[in-house]
Design a protein around this motif. Structure first.
Motif: not given
Ligand SMILES: O=P(O)(O)OC[C@H]1O[C@@H](O)[C@H](O)[C@@H]1O
Length: 257
Positions: A215-227
């Motif tokens: 089960r992966v926890l994916l990390v990013d700085d910002v979500t805009t559209t989720g693309a």
């Protein structure tokens, strides 16, 4: 801990305290949001803290978007989650992408304020505690090697590492690769963003066994559209992950286009 180790740890903590004090005299702690004076480094001043639009329940269990009203009838999906369900399972973010959150993300990403990552990651651990508790490993949204070479760091990895460390989870730095150099998402419409990211990510063959059933926890700085998150989650699921949840620092509440 033996008495000798205990004394060593105390001495180390005291030295660290002294060093922090000395550093504070030369570089007084400043607000991570506006640069004004604060009591602790990496903290927000009261004005920035109260100006940040923190995301709290009630929210859509899939996209993590806040609802204006609590209808008191249990977790409801947002209309978007029903009409356009994401590839990832659940998303959570600390705050809406308004002035304060945008300022933090911009300083980290474009002004090389790498020192902000720790404080931002701590906030993400709080907002994403449900997701963190159910994850087996942490993966950062990767940059293409050319962008990484230009920027010199991946802001998502700077956030993901301390999250993984604090949660006691492995940080899988090579589990996902960005195999296409896509143009920046900034300025693209919702459809353009999805198109831009098509086939951009891949789990390298050498990493498939590590991801199998996890089960992966994916990390990013910002979500805009989720693309970006959708394209990354699709690749991770194809690569063998059991599920993918998304944790970002900020969420654009109403992405245009
Ligand atoms: O793909 P969407 O969610 O539209 O945009 C978010 C992405 O755009 C980038 O600037 C961010 O760093 C993130 O990776």
């Amino acid at each position: 801990m033996t008495p000798r180790q205990g004394a060593g740890a105390h001495a180390f903590a005291a030295l660290r305290g002294l060093a922090r004090g000395a550093l504070g005299l030369v570089y007084p702690p400043t607000c991570a949001g506006c640069g004004g004076a604060t009591a602790d480094s990496g903290a927000l001043c009261p004005a920035c803290w109260s100006g940040m639009r923190l995301i709290e329940a009630p929210l859509c269990p899939r996209y993590g978007t806040p609802f204006a009203l609590d209808l008191g009838i249990g977790p409801l999906l947002s209309p978007r989650a029903i009409a356009d369900p994401p590839v990832f399972g659940r998303a959570r973010a600390v705050a809406l992408y308004d002035e304060v959150a945008r300022g933090l993300v911009h300083r980290l990403k474009y002004e090389d304020r790498l020192d902000l990552a720790g404080a931002m990651a701590r906030m993400m651990l709080g907002s994403g505690r449900e997701l963190v508790a159910e994850a087996d490993c942490v993966v950062a949204v990767p940059l293409h090697r050319w962008r990484l070479w230009r920027r010199r760091f991946n802001q998502a990895a700077l956030l993901a590492r301390p999250i993984a460390r604090a949660a006691g989870l492995p940080f899988e730095a090579r589990a996902l690769a960005r195999i296409r150099a896509t143009r920046s998402q900034v300025g693209l419409s919702r459809a353009g963003r999805a198109e831009n990211l098509q086939g951009a990510f891949r789990v390298p063959d050498t990493q498939r066994a590590r991801l199998q059933g996890r089960r992966v926890l994916l990390v990013d700085d910002v979500t805009t559209t989720g693309a970006t998150a959708n394209a990354a989650a699709r690749a991770l699921l194809r690569g063998g992950a059991a599920s993918v949840d998304l944790l970002t620092f900020a969420l654009v509440g109403d992405p245009s286009g």
